[in-house]
Design a protein around this motif. Structure first.
Motif, short mmCIF file in Angstrom:
data_model
loop_
_atom_site.label_atom_id
_atom_site.label_comp_id
_atom_site.label_asym_id
_atom_site.label_seq_id
_atom_site.Cartn_x
_atom_site.Cartn_y
_atom_site.Cartn_z
N PHE A 174 8.72 34.46 -10.54
CA PHE A 174 8.55 33.91 -11.89
C PHE A 174 7.66 32.66 -11.84
CE2 PHE A 174 9.75 30.61 -14.90
CZ PHE A 174 9.34 31.22 -16.08
N ALA A 175 7.90 31.79 -10.88
CA ALA A 175 7.09 30.57 -10.76
C ALA A 175 5.62 30.91 -10.56
CB ALA A 175 7.60 29.73 -9.59
N LYS A 176 5.36 31.93 -9.76
CA LYS A 176 3.98 32.35 -9.53
C LYS A 176 3.34 32.89 -10.81
CE LYS A 176 1.17 35.57 -6.80
NZ LYS A 176 1.19 36.63 -5.76
N GLN A 177 4.03 33.80 -11.49
CA GLN A 177 3.46 34.43 -12.68
C GLN A 177 3.30 33.44 -13.83
OE1 GLN A 177 2.13 37.48 -12.97
NE2 GLN A 177 2.56 37.76 -10.80
N SER A 178 4.16 32.44 -13.89
CA SER A 178 4.06 31.45 -14.97
C SER A 178 3.17 30.27 -14.60
CB SER A 178 5.46 30.96 -15.35
OG SER A 178 6.10 30.34 -14.25
N GLY A 179 2.68 30.26 -13.36
CA GLY A 179 1.79 29.18 -12.94
C GLY A 179 2.48 27.84 -12.80
N ASP A 180 3.77 27.85 -12.51
CA ASP A 180 4.56 26.62 -12.45
C ASP A 180 4.61 26.11 -11.00
OD1 ASP A 180 6.47 24.60 -12.58
OD2 ASP A 180 7.69 25.67 -14.07
N LYS A 181 3.66 25.27 -10.64
CA LYS A 181 3.56 24.78 -9.27
C LYS A 181 4.70 23.84 -8.90
CE LYS A 181 -1.46 25.36 -8.96
NZ LYS A 181 -2.77 24.70 -8.70
N GLN A 182 5.20 23.10 -9.88
CA GLN A 182 6.33 22.21 -9.60
C GLN A 182 7.58 23.01 -9.25
OE1 GLN A 182 6.73 19.60 -13.02
NE2 GLN A 182 5.44 18.05 -12.06
N LEU A 183 7.79 24.12 -9.96
CA LEU A 183 8.92 24.98 -9.65
C LEU A 183 8.77 25.59 -8.27
CD1 LEU A 183 11.52 26.45 -10.39
CD2 LEU A 183 10.14 28.13 -11.66
N VAL A 184 7.57 26.02 -7.91
CA VAL A 184 7.33 26.55 -6.57
C VAL A 184 7.73 25.52 -5.53
CG1 VAL A 184 5.58 27.30 -4.92
CG2 VAL A 184 5.49 28.12 -7.27
N TRP A 222 7.42 37.37 -28.93
CA TRP A 222 8.87 37.20 -28.93
C TRP A 222 9.31 36.16 -29.95
CZ3 TRP A 222 10.92 40.90 -26.10
CH2 TRP A 222 10.15 41.44 -25.05
N PRO A 223 10.53 36.26 -30.45
CA PRO A 223 11.07 35.22 -31.32
C PRO A 223 11.17 33.89 -30.56
CG PRO A 223 12.44 37.21 -31.38
CD PRO A 223 11.48 37.38 -30.25
N ALA A 224 11.26 32.80 -31.28
CA ALA A 224 11.37 31.49 -30.66
C ALA A 224 12.56 31.45 -29.71
CB ALA A 224 11.53 30.42 -31.73
N GLY A 225 12.31 30.96 -28.49
CA GLY A 225 13.37 30.85 -27.49
C GLY A 225 13.62 32.10 -26.69
N ALA A 226 12.95 33.21 -27.04
CA ALA A 226 13.20 34.49 -26.37
C ALA A 226 12.08 34.92 -25.44
CB ALA A 226 13.44 35.58 -27.42
N SER A 227 11.05 34.13 -25.32
CA SER A 227 9.92 34.53 -24.48
C SER A 227 10.30 34.47 -23.00
CB SER A 227 8.72 33.61 -24.72
OG SER A 227 8.95 32.33 -24.15
N PRO A 228 9.67 35.29 -22.18
CA PRO A 228 9.98 35.24 -20.74
C PRO A 228 9.66 33.88 -20.13
CG PRO A 228 8.05 36.62 -21.17
CD PRO A 228 8.68 36.34 -22.49
N GLN A 229 8.64 33.20 -20.66
CA GLN A 229 8.31 31.86 -20.14
C GLN A 229 9.48 30.90 -20.34
OE1 GLN A 229 6.38 33.70 -22.15
NE2 GLN A 229 4.21 33.54 -21.60
N GLU A 230 10.05 30.92 -21.54
CA GLU A 230 11.14 29.99 -21.86
C GLU A 230 12.42 30.35 -21.11
OE1 GLU A 230 10.79 28.84 -26.43
OE2 GLU A 230 10.18 30.93 -26.08
N VAL A 231 12.80 31.61 -21.19
CA VAL A 231 14.05 32.05 -20.57
C VAL A 231 13.97 31.94 -19.05
CG1 VAL A 231 15.63 33.98 -20.26
CG2 VAL A 231 14.61 33.56 -22.51
N GLY A 232 12.86 32.42 -18.48
CA GLY A 232 12.70 32.35 -17.03
C GLY A 232 12.76 30.92 -16.51
N LYS A 233 12.14 30.01 -17.23
CA LYS A 233 12.15 28.61 -16.82
C LYS A 233 13.57 28.06 -16.80
CE LYS A 233 10.19 24.44 -16.28
NZ LYS A 233 9.46 24.06 -15.03
N GLY A 240 13.42 36.20 -7.23
CA GLY A 240 13.05 36.26 -8.64
C GLY A 240 12.50 34.95 -9.15
N ALA A 241 13.10 33.84 -8.73
CA ALA A 241 12.61 32.53 -9.16
C ALA A 241 11.20 32.27 -8.63
CB ALA A 241 13.57 31.44 -8.70
N LEU A 242 10.95 32.68 -7.40
CA LEU A 242 9.62 32.49 -6.80
C LEU A 242 8.56 33.33 -7.51
CD1 LEU A 242 10.53 32.35 -3.01
CD2 LEU A 242 9.18 30.62 -4.24
#
Length: 381
Positions: free
Chosen positions: A84-94, A36-47, A80-82
């Motif tokens: 996303f947190a799982k798929q991105s491995g973001d334990k703080q978000l969980v 993805w272009p800069a800033g357009a990745s699912p990791q960035e947008v989802g976060k 959706g947030a949950l």
């Protein structure tokens, strides 16, 4: 001389091959759902969107007063947030999303809706997801209460004369033949199956889906907002598209209902492909060229296509570019506050084209925030 001719033939062949190779590479790039272009990745947008949700007070359909119970748009965004947190491995978000639920084990327990209507019962998908990520049995108990009630004795103000008849035939007593139901019912039942591994949940959701497909799907694969309202309203069809994708990704291959649901899903996806605008968006009224580009349906259709491509149900060369265009178009509607623009307000049925064209276009409405998170999750799966 002979060697020279052979060299010329080889060179000519390479020259003819080169455009084909370039075209193939171009198509592959267009279908790529990983770069993805800069800033357009699912990791960035989802976060961005998920963190914004964490800070958002419980919403009440745009009203300034707090809700009496959690509303279904919040449930869908929370889910959706949950994921996303799982798929991105973001334990703080969980953990932040867990903390959002904590007060409901105490003084704010009244925020938990009563599972007496599809819009309320979908709430169960959140505690099921929390259970799967934390293994805290308190969440499982709540989730099961919601999923089980959907196939239990009819109760509450929404019971109709036909409710018991639906239950007697093996369907949910909450059946009402509104296309929204096919996300609201299938989401919580699919989550119940994922959390418990009990096939009764996913099988009854699949049987329900077949009932709706056989009763409501039009030959072109789309769905009227209601039988007496001959308009293909974007978000209404979005609930069907997302609901089929959610169901199919967990429905066992041996299920007697899988083939029928897959047929309905693919027929719908083929039709949606035809109505996607060149810029990647879908419209408030899907087949109406004068209708405005709408973000909640675009997110839902994009999620359904991403899920189909990722699972091999849809041809990647055909649907990959459509899914990529949908995502890249959708995220341009996220403003500097991480709110999604051009979200159709909550909409009841009406047999009036102008009614749909004139619907209010909200900013930050959770109907639009949720599908962005679903897409981000699907892209990371």
């Amino acid at each position: 001389m002979k060697q020279t001719i052979q060299c010329l033939i080889l060179a000519l062949g390479m020259a003819q091959l080169h455009p084909v190779v370039c075209e193939a590479q171009s198509k592959k790039a267009m279908a790529d759902l990983t770069k993805w272009p800069a800033g357009a990745s699912p990791q960035e947008v989802g976060k961005r969107v998920a963190e914004h949700f964490v800070l958002t007070p419980h919403t009440n359909f745009g009203r300034t007063t707090p809700p009496r119970t959690i509303t279904y748009p919040e449930t869908c965004t929370w889910y959706g947030a949950l994921t996303f947190a799982k798929q991105s491995g973001d334990k703080q978000l969980v953990q932040k999303l867990v903390q959002r639920f904590d007060p409901m084990f105490g003084a704010q327990d009244t925020l938990i809706p009563k599972p007496v209507h599809v819009d309320a019962t979908v709430f169960g998908s959140v505690p099921f997801e929390l259970y799967m990520q934390t293994k805290d049995n308190r969440y499982l108990e709540i989730g099961k209460r919601f999923a089980d009630k959907q196939w239990d004795n009819p109760e509450g103000p929404h019971v109709k004369p036909e409710s018991q008849d639906y239950l007697n035939r093996g369907f949910s007593w909450q059946t009402r033949m509104w296309i929204d139901d096919m996300f609201m019912i299938t989401a919580v039942q699919s989550q119940a199956y994922r959390a418990t591994n009990d096939k009764k949940y996913i099988e009854r959701a699949a049987k329900e889906m077949v009932l709706y497909l056989d009763s409501l799907q039009k030959p072109n694969g789309l769905f009227y907002h209601a039988p007496d309202v001959p308009y293909f309203w974007g978000r209404g069809d979005g609930w069907m598209a997302a609901g089929m994708a959610e169901l199919l990704r967990s429905l066992p291959k041996e299920s007697q209902y899988r083939e029928r649901i897959m047929k309905g899903y693919k027929t719908m996806m083929a039709s949606l492909l035809k109505y996607q605008a060149e810029n990647g968006m879908w419209r408030q009224l899907i087949d109406d060229a004068e209708s405005w580009p709408e973000t909640s349906c675009t997110g839902m259709f994009t999620f359904a296509m991403i899920t189909g491509v990722k699972n091999g149900w849809l041809d990647a060369a055909t649907y990959g570019p459509a899914a990529r265009k949908g995502w890249l178009a959708l995220i341009t509607y996220i403003d500097s506050n991480d709110d999604v623009r051009e979200v159709c307000e909550g909409t009841n049925k009406k047999n009036d084209r102008q009614y749909y064209l004139d619907r209010k276009r909200n900013i930050g409405d959770l109907h639009g925030q949720a599908p962005v998170l679903w897409c981000a999750t699907a892209l990371l799966r």
